[in-house]
Motif scaffolding. Structure first.
Motif, PDB file in Angstrom:
ATOM      1  N   HIS A   1      75.813  18.584  17.729  1.00 52.10           N
ATOM      2  CA  HIS A   1      76.596  19.190  18.825  1.00 52.10           C
ATOM      3  C   HIS A   1      78.042  18.712  18.747  1.00 52.10           C
ATOM      4  O   HIS A   1      78.303  17.534  18.474  1.00 52.10           O
ATOM      5  N   PRO A   2      79.032  19.606  18.992  1.00 53.63           N
ATOM      6  CA  PRO A   2      80.449  19.187  18.945  1.00 53.63           C
ATOM      7  C   PRO A   2      80.780  18.017  19.866  1.00 53.63           C
ATOM      8  O   PRO A   2      81.630  17.181  19.529  1.00 53.63           O
ATOM      9  N   ALA A   3      80.109  17.912  21.020  1.00 53.81           N
ATOM     10  CA  ALA A   3      80.394  16.836  21.973  1.00 53.81           C
ATOM     11  C   ALA A   3      79.864  15.491  21.504  1.00 53.81           C
ATOM     12  O   ALA A   3      80.250  14.451  22.033  1.00 53.81           O
ATOM     13  N   ALA A   4      78.995  15.490  20.496  1.00 54.93           N
ATOM     14  CA  ALA A   4      78.389  14.237  20.034  1.00 54.93           C
ATOM     15  C   ALA A   4      79.358  13.391  19.209  1.00 54.93           C
ATOM     16  O   ALA A   4      79.151  12.188  19.054  1.00 54.93           O
ATOM     17  N   LYS A   5      80.408  13.998  18.678  1.00 57.26           N
ATOM     18  CA  LYS A   5      81.333  13.262  17.804  1.00 57.26           C
ATOM     19  C   LYS A   5      82.135  12.229  18.601  1.00 57.26           C
ATOM     20  O   LYS A   5      82.275  11.083  18.177  1.00 57.26           O
ATOM     21  N   ASN A   6      82.679  12.634  19.707  1.00 59.98           N
ATOM     22  CA  ASN A   6      83.435  11.726  20.573  1.00 59.98           C
ATOM     23  C   ASN A   6      82.951  11.920  22.004  1.00 59.98           C
ATOM     24  O   ASN A   6      83.645  12.514  22.832  1.00 59.98           O
ATOM     25  N   PHE A   7      81.758  11.432  22.237  1.00 58.54           N
ATOM     26  CA  PHE A   7      81.142  11.716  23.530  1.00 58.54           C
ATOM     27  C   PHE A   7      81.821  10.927  24.645  1.00 58.54           C
ATOM     28  O   PHE A   7      81.899   9.695  24.600  1.00 58.54           O
ATOM     29  N   ASP A   8      82.330  11.660  25.615  1.00 59.48           N
ATOM     30  CA  ASP A   8      82.908  11.061  26.820  1.00 59.48           C
ATOM     31  C   ASP A   8      82.739  12.053  27.959  1.00 59.48           C
ATOM     32  O   ASP A   8      82.135  13.127  27.800  1.00 59.48           O
ATOM     33  N   LEU A   9      83.284  11.710  29.125  1.00 59.28           N
ATOM     34  CA  LEU A   9      83.091  12.541  30.305  1.00 59.28           C
ATOM     35  C   LEU A   9      83.653  13.939  30.112  1.00 59.28           C
ATOM     36  O   LEU A   9      83.010  14.944  30.439  1.00 59.28           O
ATOM     37  N   ASP A  10      84.853  14.028  29.551  1.00 53.29           N
ATOM     38  CA  ASP A  10      85.474  15.349  29.377  1.00 53.29           C
ATOM     39  C   ASP A  10      84.680  16.218  28.408  1.00 53.29           C
ATOM     40  O   ASP A  10      84.468  17.408  28.663  1.00 53.29           O
ATOM     41  N   ASN A  11      84.252  15.630  27.284  1.00 52.68           N
ATOM     42  CA  ASN A  11      83.451  16.402  26.333  1.00 52.68           C
ATOM     43  C   ASN A  11      82.105  16.812  26.947  1.00 52.68           C
ATOM     44  O   ASN A  11      81.589  17.897  26.671  1.00 52.68           O
ATOM     45  N   TRP A  12      81.551  15.921  27.724  1.00 50.56           N
ATOM     46  CA  TRP A  12      80.274  16.212  28.374  1.00 50.56           C
ATOM     47  C   TRP A  12      80.379  17.439  29.282  1.00 50.56           C
ATOM     48  O   TRP A  12      79.512  18.310  29.287  1.00 50.56           O
ATOM     49  N   LEU A  13      81.471  17.493  30.052  1.00 55.78           N
ATOM     50  CA  LEU A  13      81.619  18.561  31.043  1.00 55.78           C
ATOM     51  C   LEU A  13      82.217  19.831  30.456  1.00 55.78           C
ATOM     52  O   LEU A  13      82.294  20.858  31.144  1.00 55.78           O
ATOM     53  N   ALA A  14      82.642  19.791  29.201  1.00 59.48           N
ATOM     54  CA  ALA A  14      83.251  20.970  28.574  1.00 59.48           C
ATOM     55  C   ALA A  14      82.194  21.978  28.116  1.00 59.48           C
ATOM     56  O   ALA A  14      82.552  23.112  27.750  1.00 59.48           O
ATOM     57  N   TYR A  15      80.934  21.572  28.136  1.00 59.69           N
ATOM     58  CA  TYR A  15      79.878  22.443  27.623  1.00 59.69           C
ATOM     59  C   TYR A  15      78.867  22.756  28.726  1.00 59.69           C
ATOM     60  O   TYR A  15      78.723  22.009  29.696  1.00 59.69           O
ATOM     61  N   PRO A  16      78.140  23.869  28.575  1.00 58.86           N
ATOM     62  CA  PRO A  16      77.163  24.269  29.605  1.00 58.86           C
ATOM     63  C   PRO A  16      75.958  23.328  29.636  1.00 58.86           C
ATOM     64  O   PRO A  16      75.578  22.752  28.618  1.00 58.86           O
ATOM     65  N   HIS A  17      75.367  23.216  30.824  1.00 54.32           N
ATOM     66  CA  HIS A  17      74.277  22.270  31.050  1.00 54.32           C
ATOM     67  C   HIS A  17      72.964  22.975  31.385  1.00 54.32           C
ATOM     68  O   HIS A  17      72.951  24.086  31.919  1.00 54.32           O
ATOM     69  N   VAL A  18      71.872  22.274  31.091  1.00 57.14           N
ATOM     70  CA  VAL A  18      70.537  22.661  31.537  1.00 57.14           C
ATOM     71  C   VAL A  18      70.187  21.811  32.751  1.00 57.14           C
ATOM     72  O   VAL A  18      70.433  20.599  32.753  1.00 57.14           O
ATOM     73  N   LEU A  19      69.619  22.410  33.759  1.00 54.93           N
ATOM     74  CA  LEU A  19      69.120  21.681  34.929  1.00 54.93           C
ATOM     75  C   LEU A  19      67.621  21.953  35.040  1.00 54.93           C
ATOM     76  O   LEU A  19      67.186  23.105  34.986  1.00 54.93           O
ATOM     77  N   VAL A  20      66.851  20.894  35.191  1.00 55.84           N
ATOM     78  CA  VAL A  20      65.403  21.033  35.352  1.00 55.84           C
ATOM     79  C   VAL A  20      65.064  20.875  36.830  1.00 55.84           C
ATOM     80  O   VAL A  20      65.379  19.850  37.446  1.00 55.84           O
ATOM     81  N   SER A  21      64.438  21.888  37.399  1.00 54.87           N
ATOM     82  CA  SER A  21      64.032  21.841  38.805  1.00 54.87           C
ATOM     83  C   SER A  21      62.764  22.659  38.975  1.00 54.87           C
ATOM     84  O   SER A  21      62.767  23.871  38.712  1.00 54.87           O
ATOM     85  N   GLY A  22      61.709  22.011  39.394  1.00 55.50           N
ATOM     86  CA  GLY A  22      60.451  22.709  39.618  1.00 55.50           C
ATOM     87  C   GLY A  22      60.502  23.662  40.794  1.00 55.50           C
ATOM     88  O   GLY A  22      59.636  24.526  40.938  1.00 55.50           O
ATOM     89  N   ARG A  23      61.527  23.524  41.637  1.00 62.15           N
ATOM     90  CA  ARG A  23      61.640  24.396  42.810  1.00 62.15           C
ATOM     91  C   ARG A  23      62.859  25.304  42.735  1.00 62.15           C
ATOM     92  O   ARG A  23      63.255  25.919  43.725  1.00 62.15           O
ATOM     93  N   GLY A  24      63.479  25.389  41.559  1.00 65.99           N
ATOM     94  CA  GLY A  24      64.591  26.312  41.376  1.00 65.99           C
ATOM     95  C   GLY A  24      65.898  25.871  42.003  1.00 65.99           C
ATOM     96  O   GLY A  24      66.798  26.694  42.221  1.00 65.99           O
ATOM     97  N   GLN A  25      66.046  24.580  42.283  1.00 57.53           N
ATOM     98  CA  GLN A  25      67.305  24.093  42.853  1.00 57.53           C
ATOM     99  C   GLN A  25      68.410  24.139  41.808  1.00 57.53           C
ATOM    100  O   GLN A  25      68.166  23.949  40.613  1.00 57.53           O
TER     101      GLN A  25
END
Length: 300
Positions: free
Chosen positions: A179-203
């Motif tokens: 993943h491109p964010a893995a090269k210099n992983f920091d807060l900005d790189n983390w938030l620059a890409y889309p996320h998966v959220l796991v929620s059994g109740r669809g939150q």
């Protein structure tokens, strides 16, 4: 009230009537005739000054008073059995169904050890693992007797419940290995890409969103899924990133994924085992609880 005037057997019939909401089925369950069950219902109505069961369109329903009686009646009968006839049966002779309410992560950890140990020690015990729909629903199931054990995160319960902390879980961040964010992983790189959220109740918000808000930041959730088991296939071949409990990381993660600690502090959570106090002396339920404890301690 003169307790000598109350027939304890009436409460046994009432318990079946409240469970079945049907006179004939309750009678069959107890080995009674239908007239005998109907007579018992009338006596219960007189005792509690309430209709208890009301006839509707093709079925009967519990009155609010009857709903409120379900848990106390079950608790009272269980206490009587524990005093009058404490269990003496050996594990190998048990014939019992134990229902466990939990989410997919604990279920994935405990299922195989439960089957293996029960096959050796108590083959007559049948375990049913039921889906997680929230702490309130789980505690209600324990109270009404529709579940025997619950495994997740619970607030401090009242005295009718037992709650035991089995472990404390922490979070990690995971993405595909290249993943491109893995090269210099920091807060900005983390938030620059889309996320998966796991929620059994669809939150659509979780623990991370609260932590980010405290730092004046936010993320973009691209997809919400109901199970951690779906996550690995989502990450491979995409730019998605997930924050998940450390015990959800696949065993072969070193060759497939990059795993980091969150760049901002995100509070973890305890995993609790809970049951109703009336199950304290239930040999089958407590045997299953012991296997769960051992299974999770082995994963520490």
């Amino acid at each position: 009230m003169n307790l000598r005037s109350i027939d304890l057997n009436l409460l046994v019939v009432l318990d079946a009537l409240l469970d079945e909401a049907h006179v004939s089925r309750a009678a069959e369950r107890l080995g009674l005739s239908q007239p005998a069950a109907s007579s018992a219902l009338e006596r219960c109505r007189h005792l509690f000054r309430d209709p208890l069961l009301k006839r509707g369109r093709g079925s009967m329903s519990l009155t609010p008073k009857a709903q409120a009686l379900r848990a106390p009646v079950k608790r009272l009968l269980a206490d009587v059995v524990a005093v009058v006839d404490p269990p003496k049966i050996a594990l190998a002779d048990l014939r019992q169904r134990v229902r466990i309410v939990t989410s997919d992560l604990p279920a994935a950890i405990i299922a195989a050890p439960l089957h293996r140990v029960l096959a050796e020690t108590a083959p007559g015990l049948e375990v049913v693992i039921e889906p997680w729909t929230g702490a309130s629903a789980a505690l209600e199931a324990l109270e009404t007797g529709s579940a025997d054990l619950a495994l997740s995160v619970f607030p401090e319960p009242d005295e009718m419940f037992r709650r035991e902390t089995l472990l404390h879980e922490t979070y990690v961040v995971m993405m595909r290995r290249d993943h491109p964010a893995a090269k210099n992983f920091d807060l900005d790189n983390w938030l620059a890409y889309p996320h998966v959220l796991v929620s059994g109740r669809g939150q659509t918000r979780g623990a991370l969103d609260e932590a980010l808000a405290a730092h004046g930041r936010s993320r973009r959730v691209a997809i919400v899924v109901p199970s951690f088991l779906i996550v690995p296939s989502l990450l491979e071949g995409s730019e998605l990133i997930v924050m998940l409990p450390s015990r959800c990381v696949p065993k072969d993660s070193a060759t497939r994924f990059a795993v980091f600690e969150p760049p901002i502090p995100v509070e973890g959570f305890p995993l609790h085992l809970a049951w109703h106090a009336r199950r304290d002396g239930d040999v089958g339920v407590q045997h299953v609880a012991g296997i769960i404890r051992a299974s999770l301690s082995a994963k520490l």
